[in-house]
Design a protein around this motif. Structure first.
Motif, short mmCIF file in Angstrom:
data_model
loop_
_atom_site.label_atom_id
_atom_site.label_comp_id
_atom_site.label_asym_id
_atom_site.label_seq_id
_atom_site.Cartn_x
_atom_site.Cartn_y
_atom_site.Cartn_z
N GLY A 59 -5.59 14.04 10.98
CA GLY A 59 -6.89 13.48 11.36
C GLY A 59 -7.30 13.98 12.73
O GLY A 59 -7.38 15.18 12.97
N ARG A 60 -7.53 13.07 13.67
CA ARG A 60 -7.90 13.46 15.04
C ARG A 60 -6.70 13.65 15.95
O ARG A 60 -6.84 14.06 17.09
CB ARG A 60 -8.82 12.39 15.64
N ARG B 97 -2.40 21.54 9.35
CA ARG B 97 -2.85 20.26 8.81
C ARG B 97 -1.71 19.64 8.00
O ARG B 97 -1.26 20.20 7.01
CB ARG B 97 -4.05 20.44 7.89
N ARG B 98 -1.27 18.48 8.41
CA ARG B 98 -0.20 17.76 7.73
C ARG B 98 -0.78 16.67 6.83
O ARG B 98 -1.84 16.13 7.10
CB ARG B 98 0.75 17.15 8.75
N LEU B 99 -0.05 16.39 5.75
CA LEU B 99 -0.42 15.32 4.81
C LEU B 99 -1.76 15.58 4.14
O LEU B 99 -2.55 14.66 3.88
CB LEU B 99 -0.44 13.95 5.52
N VAL B 100 -2.02 16.86 3.82
CA VAL B 100 -3.23 17.21 3.09
C VAL B 100 -3.06 16.84 1.63
O VAL B 100 -2.07 17.19 1.00
CB VAL B 100 -3.54 18.71 3.22
N SER B 101 -4.03 16.13 1.07
CA SER B 101 -3.97 15.74 -0.34
C SER B 101 -3.87 16.97 -1.23
O SER B 101 -4.61 17.94 -1.07
CB SER B 101 -5.22 14.93 -0.70
N GLY B 102 -2.92 16.94 -2.16
CA GLY B 102 -2.74 18.08 -3.07
C GLY B 102 -1.71 19.07 -2.61
O GLY B 102 -1.31 19.94 -3.38
#
Length: 328
Positions: A124-125, A211-216
């Motif tokens: 996120g941020r 980017r961590r914890l990206v859906s998919g």
């Protein structure tokens, strides 16, 4: 002559691929090439990439009609690369302006086989810098094998991210990923790189935004590909020199505990298969090394592993209680 090839595998990345390519545009030079491997995308990824042909010099695209997985997508990009050096970027990440030029300057200045860097983890941020775990001085050419040990702390084989570095393309097959794997392909890759390459260095650059914890993403998906974790470590242990076995066992046990901790993402049937594979593989490892490894975990994770291997000897009197090899 091309100095640097950047390999960008992507599948169904319409949400982020424009950000990734825009960051490459801010890094572009005439002697850089950018090879996007569209791995069977079914969304608008291909159309978005085509929009960048006029704006991103050196851009080329390889398209797989059916997805082959991250490992073989990267391998396809490597086979098409013509640069003296090669690096990687995932399609949902981005680079700071000028990062690639600084990478090349570091590689040329040091003259070693490969150079690793830090990175910025994004949720996120939130932004957190993660440093490559090197005890030796940075900016110094080092023996690649010497960075595997010691077993008891995080070392460079616990930092497998291919996109956090730059590599001489002359390393050839050492840069290729095991194509049979659809997850954890970076684990045997980093072990082989450090076992068989000659020299490397770490420099204090943090221009990759991950980017961590990206859906998919495969770190979030709980399907049969998660079983490839075991296949990956079969490759790590294959023909491994005895001197590195304590490190590999600790690396495997910490990651296995991490996966077991996330077991709720698996169906009951798949979790049972995962635990069966885990028990079988732990049972083939030296019990004393496994016991020493679990002693350094939290009590909860130690209990998870001991449930898989109830015949383990009691843990030695170690109370460090931190998962030092846990993924970031």
């Amino acid at each position: 002559m091309i100095t640097l090839s950047v390999v960008v595998p992507v599948r169904d990345g319409e949400r982020y691929i424009a950000d990734a390519l825009a960051s490459l545009r801010r890094n572009a030079r005439r002697d850089f090439e950018f090879i996007v491997v569209d791995d069977g995308s079914e969304d608008a990824t291909g159309d978005i990439v085509e929009d960048f042909f006029l704006d991103l010099p050196g851009l080329s695209v390889l398209r797989n009609r059916a997805p082959v997985g991250l490992a073989d997508a990267r391998n396809a990009g490597l086979s098409a690369a013509s640069g003296r050096y090669v690096t990687f970027m995932d399609g949902d990440d981005w680079l700071a302006p000028g990062h690639l030029t600084r990478l090349v300057e570091a590689a040329e200045g040091l003259g070693c086989d490969f150079v690793r860097t830090d990175h910025v983890q994004v949720e996120g941020r939130k932004r957190v810098v993660h440093r490559a775990p090197l005890a030796a001085p940075r900016g110094t050419v080092l023996d690649a094998r010497g960075a595997i040990m010691p077993a008891g702390v995080r070392t460079m084989v616990d930092y497998p991210y291919a996109w956090a570095g730059i590599y001489r393309r002359s390393l050839g097959d050492l840069l290729h990923f095991p194509g049979s794997l659809h997850t954890a392909e970076d684990r045997p890759w980093i072990w082989r790189l450090h076992r068989e390459a000659a020299t490397f260095a770490v420099v204090s650059l943090a221009g990759v935004f991950y980017r961590r914890l990206v859906s998919g993403s495969l770190t979030q998906v709980g399907d049969e590909r998660q079983l490839h974790f075991f296949d990956a470590f079969e490759l790590v242990f294959k023909d491994l020199e005895p001197e590195f076995l304590p490190k590999a066992v600790r690396n495997f046990c910490a990651l296995l505990a991490h996966h077991l901790d996330l077991g709720d993402r698996l169906t009951p049937e798949l979790r049972a298969r995962f635990e069966e594979r885990g028990a079988e593989m732990v049972g083939r490892l030296p019990p004393d090394l496994v016991a020493e490894s679990v002693a350094r975990m939290s009590c909860e994770r130690e209990a998870l592993l001991r449930a898989l291997a109830p015949g383990l000897p009691p843990s030695p009197h170690i109370r460090v209680r931190r998962d030092r090899e846990e993924p970031q």
